[in-house]
Design an enzyme around this catalytic site. Structure first.
Site, PDB file in Angstrom:
ATOM      1  N   SER A 185     -35.451 -24.981 -20.526  1.00  0.00           N
ATOM      2  CA  SER A 185     -34.775 -24.453 -21.720  1.00  0.00           C
ATOM      3  C   SER A 185     -34.889 -25.466 -22.845  1.00  0.00           C
ATOM      4  O   SER A 185     -34.801 -26.684 -22.605  1.00  0.00           O
ATOM      5  CB  SER A 185     -33.300 -24.202 -21.416  1.00  0.00           C
ATOM      6  OG  SER A 185     -32.595 -23.956 -22.611  1.00  0.00           O
ATOM      7  N   VAL A 199     -32.279 -16.992  -4.913  1.00  0.00           N
ATOM      8  CA  VAL A 199     -33.154 -18.175  -4.837  1.00  0.00           C
ATOM      9  C   VAL A 199     -32.434 -19.448  -4.396  1.00  0.00           C
ATOM     10  O   VAL A 199     -33.071 -20.429  -4.030  1.00  0.00           O
ATOM     11  CB  VAL A 199     -33.887 -18.460  -6.177  1.00  0.00           C
ATOM     12  CG1 VAL A 199     -34.841 -17.340  -6.528  1.00  0.00           C
ATOM     13  CG2 VAL A 199     -32.894 -18.728  -7.314  1.00  0.00           C
ATOM     14  N   SER A 245     -28.642 -28.742 -15.758  1.00  0.00           N
ATOM     15  CA  SER A 245     -29.528 -28.143 -14.746  1.00  0.00           C
ATOM     16  C   SER A 245     -30.949 -28.017 -15.297  1.00  0.00           C
ATOM     17  O   SER A 245     -31.927 -28.281 -14.591  1.00  0.00           O
ATOM     18  CB  SER A 245     -29.000 -26.776 -14.301  1.00  0.00           C
ATOM     19  OG  SER A 245     -29.132 -25.803 -15.329  1.00  0.00           O
ATOM     20  N   LYS A 246     -31.063 -27.616 -16.561  1.00  0.00           N
ATOM     21  CA  LYS A 246     -32.397 -27.414 -17.140  1.00  0.00           C
ATOM     22  C   LYS A 246     -33.099 -28.749 -17.418  1.00  0.00           C
ATOM     23  O   LYS A 246     -34.330 -28.832 -17.359  1.00  0.00           O
ATOM     24  CB  LYS A 246     -32.296 -26.560 -18.401  1.00  0.00           C
ATOM     25  CG  LYS A 246     -31.852 -25.124 -18.122  1.00  0.00           C
ATOM     26  CD  LYS A 246     -32.854 -24.395 -17.221  1.00  0.00           C
ATOM     27  CE  LYS A 246     -32.562 -22.914 -17.100  1.00  0.00           C
ATOM     28  NZ  LYS A 246     -33.591 -22.201 -16.321  1.00  0.00           N
ATOM     29  N   TYR A 284     -25.262 -25.995 -17.706  1.00  0.00           N
ATOM     30  CA  TYR A 284     -26.576 -25.337 -17.888  1.00  0.00           C
ATOM     31  C   TYR A 284     -27.614 -26.333 -18.390  1.00  0.00           C
ATOM     32  O   TYR A 284     -28.719 -26.434 -17.835  1.00  0.00           O
ATOM     33  CB  TYR A 284     -26.413 -24.182 -18.881  1.00  0.00           C
ATOM     34  CG  TYR A 284     -27.694 -23.439 -19.197  1.00  0.00           C
ATOM     35  CD1 TYR A 284     -28.178 -22.451 -18.352  1.00  0.00           C
ATOM     36  CD2 TYR A 284     -28.418 -23.728 -20.358  1.00  0.00           C
ATOM     37  CE1 TYR A 284     -29.359 -21.764 -18.648  1.00  0.00           C
ATOM     38  CE2 TYR A 284     -29.589 -23.058 -20.662  1.00  0.00           C
ATOM     39  CZ  TYR A 284     -30.064 -22.072 -19.805  1.00  0.00           C
ATOM     40  OH  TYR A 284     -31.228 -21.402 -20.101  1.00  0.00           O
ATOM     41  N   ASN A 323     -38.351 -18.911 -12.415  1.00  0.00           N
ATOM     42  CA  ASN A 323     -37.760 -18.430 -13.662  1.00  0.00           C
ATOM     43  C   ASN A 323     -36.285 -18.056 -13.520  1.00  0.00           C
ATOM     44  O   ASN A 323     -35.540 -18.139 -14.501  1.00  0.00           O
ATOM     45  CB  ASN A 323     -38.578 -17.211 -14.149  1.00  0.00           C
ATOM     46  CG  ASN A 323     -37.832 -16.378 -15.154  1.00  0.00           C
ATOM     47  OD1 ASN A 323     -37.814 -16.688 -16.344  1.00  0.00           O
ATOM     48  ND2 ASN A 323     -37.179 -15.308 -14.695  1.00  0.00           N
TER      49      ASN A 323
HETATM   50  N1  NAD Z   1     -33.773 -15.982 -23.180  1.00  0.00           N
HETATM   51  C1  NAD Z   1     -33.804 -17.205 -23.687  1.00  0.00           C
HETATM   52  O1  NAD Z   1     -33.762 -17.394 -24.896  1.00  0.00           O
HETATM   53  C2  NAD Z   1     -33.907 -18.390 -22.791  1.00  0.00           C
HETATM   54  C3  NAD Z   1     -33.886 -19.656 -23.394  1.00  0.00           C
HETATM   55  C4  NAD Z   1     -33.998 -20.774 -22.587  1.00  0.00           C
HETATM   56  C5  NAD Z   1     -34.141 -20.635 -21.213  1.00  0.00           C
HETATM   57  N2  NAD Z   1     -34.152 -19.397 -20.634  1.00  0.00           N
HETATM   58  C6  NAD Z   1     -34.313 -19.342 -19.183  1.00  0.00           C
HETATM   59  O2  NAD Z   1     -35.309 -18.389 -18.862  1.00  0.00           O
HETATM   60  C7  NAD Z   1     -35.033 -17.801 -17.587  1.00  0.00           C
HETATM   61  C8  NAD Z   1     -35.002 -16.290 -17.742  1.00  0.00           C
HETATM   62  O3  NAD Z   1     -34.016 -15.976 -18.699  1.00  0.00           O
HETATM   63  P1  NAD Z   1     -33.751 -14.513 -19.256  1.00  0.00           P
HETATM   64  O4  NAD Z   1     -33.308 -14.688 -20.648  1.00  0.00           O
HETATM   65  O5  NAD Z   1     -34.893 -13.633 -18.909  1.00  0.00           O
HETATM   66  O6  NAD Z   1     -32.458 -14.153 -18.345  1.00  0.00           O
HETATM   67  P2  NAD Z   1     -31.904 -12.778 -17.777  1.00  0.00           P
HETATM   68  O7  NAD Z   1     -30.478 -13.006 -17.419  1.00  0.00           O
HETATM   69  O8  NAD Z   1     -32.208 -11.674 -18.744  1.00  0.00           O
HETATM   70  O9  NAD Z   1     -32.770 -12.575 -16.452  1.00  0.00           O
HETATM   71  C9  NAD Z   1     -32.599 -13.451 -15.366  1.00  0.00           C
HETATM   72  C10 NAD Z   1     -32.923 -12.740 -14.065  1.00  0.00           C
HETATM   73  O10 NAD Z   1     -32.668 -13.667 -13.004  1.00  0.00           O
HETATM   74  C11 NAD Z   1     -32.009 -12.994 -11.964  1.00  0.00           C
HETATM   75  N3  NAD Z   1     -31.227 -13.940 -11.146  1.00  0.00           N
HETATM   76  C12 NAD Z   1     -30.085 -14.587 -11.499  1.00  0.00           C
HETATM   77  N4  NAD Z   1     -29.647 -15.333 -10.482  1.00  0.00           N
HETATM   78  C13 NAD Z   1     -30.538 -15.180  -9.471  1.00  0.00           C
HETATM   79  C14 NAD Z   1     -30.624 -15.698  -8.153  1.00  0.00           C
HETATM   80  N5  NAD Z   1     -29.687 -16.521  -7.662  1.00  0.00           N
HETATM   81  N6  NAD Z   1     -31.672 -15.332  -7.378  1.00  0.00           N
HETATM   82  C15 NAD Z   1     -32.613 -14.471  -7.849  1.00  0.00           C
HETATM   83  N7  NAD Z   1     -32.572 -13.933  -9.086  1.00  0.00           N
HETATM   84  C16 NAD Z   1     -31.545 -14.283  -9.882  1.00  0.00           C
HETATM   85  C17 NAD Z   1     -31.130 -11.974 -12.670  1.00  0.00           C
HETATM   86  O11 NAD Z   1     -30.722 -10.909 -11.792  1.00  0.00           O
HETATM   87  C18 NAD Z   1     -32.048 -11.524 -13.809  1.00  0.00           C
HETATM   88  O12 NAD Z   1     -32.850 -10.417 -13.407  1.00  0.00           O
HETATM   89  C19 NAD Z   1     -33.708 -18.401 -17.129  1.00  0.00           C
HETATM   90  O13 NAD Z   1     -33.951 -19.478 -16.263  1.00  0.00           O
HETATM   91  C20 NAD Z   1     -33.090 -18.876 -18.420  1.00  0.00           C
HETATM   92  O14 NAD Z   1     -32.176 -19.920 -18.217  1.00  0.00           O
HETATM   93  C21 NAD Z   1     -34.032 -18.277 -21.402  1.00  0.00           C
END
Ligand code: NAD
Length: 251
Positions: free
Chosen positions: A141, A63, A157-158, A154, A89
């Site tokens: 986040s 992305v 960025s968020k 991080y 996402n």
């Molecule tokens: N899990 C949590 O508690 C939590 C909390 C706050 C924010 N988030 C945010 O939610 C989103 C999803 O998190 P998650 O926990 O499912 O993460 P995850 O790491 O399990 O999944 C993220 C997905 O994004 C893909 N990805 C990474 N870089 C990429 C790129 N450059 N281009 C395309 N795809 C890419 C990865 O391959 C992966 O499939 C993220 O933005 C994360 O920062 C998650």
């Protein structure tokens, strides 16, 4: 605009939150394009969602790369139709003491977490403007609301994603396009499980559940349910909002 027959792009949808959102949209008859870097994981999950009857296609895309996003969006348009729902996402974390963050680490986090939504949104925008209807949901986040030690890049960025959401909501509101952000807090996904396994947080998941008002960690479906609410036609008066989904912690 019904979910059925509309086309959505969900970035980072091969696992975790993005996958749950893609599944929820596909289950409502939306044609879903999933963008992700991890082709093997993407292929496996797309095949699973298709077996469930979903119209889902995977695209290997970084992305943060304008050329890759543009080419993939053009393919989505011709294969699935104009893109009227975008869920930004995809994201990566970066842990470490502030003094030790390198320029490369900082730039990588910003490129994926903040430039990614910027590029993807610009590339799909003509379709939404043409339809005078669009739904953009940005995953930020809860760390951007409460801060998080040893995650300065991080969290920055968020925080940017929240500002990006608010600015865009003002600009696109008159065009029938809503822009909102969900800042998740502690949702069990591969990203969170990896961080806990590496000892990145001082407390266990059980401890976080205990200090969370609803007394449990988040599930990917919790985020998907909120995303569905924001993407539905009936949510046209909801824009520029930060919709916390965090069990009541860090509101
Ligand atoms: N899990 C949590 O508690 C939590 C909390 C706050 C924010 N988030 C945010 O939610 C989103 C999803 O998190 P998650 O926990 O499912 O993460 P995850 O790491 O399990 O999944 C993220 C997905 O994004 C893909 N990805 C990474 N870089 C990429 C790129 N450059 N281009 C395309 N795809 C890419 C990865 O391959 C992966 O499939 C993220 O933005 C994360 O920062 C998650």
């Amino acid at each position: 605009m019904p979910f059925e027959g509309t086309t959505a792009i969900v970035t980072g949808g091969a696992q975790g939150l993005g996958l749950a959102i893609a599944e929820a949209l596909a289950g409502r008859g939306t044609k879903v394009a999933v963008f992700d870097l991890d082709t093997a994981q993407l292929d496996a999950e797309v095949a699973r969602l298709r077996e469930q009857g979903g119209t889902v296609t995977g695209y290997t895309v970084d992305v943060s790369d304008r050329g890759q996003v543009r080419a993939a969006v053009e393919r989505v348009r011709s294969e699935l139709g104009p893109v009227l729902i975008l869920v930004n996402n995809a994201g990566v974390e970066q842990f470490g003491k502030f003094a030790e963050i390198t320029d490369e680490q900082w730039d990588r986090v910003m490129a994926i977490n903040l430039r990614g939504p910027f590029i993807c949104t610009q590339e799909v925008l003509p379709d939404m403007l043409e339809a005078a209807w669009g739904r953009i949901v940005n995953i930020s986040s809860s760390s951007a609301q409460g801060g998080q030690s040893q995650m300065a890049a991080y969290v920055s960025s968020k925080s940017g994603v929240i500002g990006f959401t608010k600015a865009l909501a003002l600009e696109l509101g008159p065009k029938g396009i809503t822009v909102n952000t969900i800042p998740p807090g502690m949702v069990v996904t591969p990203m969170l499980e990896k961080a806990i396994a590496e000892g990145r947080f001082t407390a266990s998941l059980e401890h976080f559940a205990k200090i969370t008002p609803v007394r449990r960690a988040g599930r990917p479906e919790d985020i998907a349910n909120a995303a569905i609410f924001l993407c539905q036609d009936e949510s046209s008066y909801v824009t520029g909002q930060v919709i916390g989904v965090n069990g009541g912690r860090r509101t």
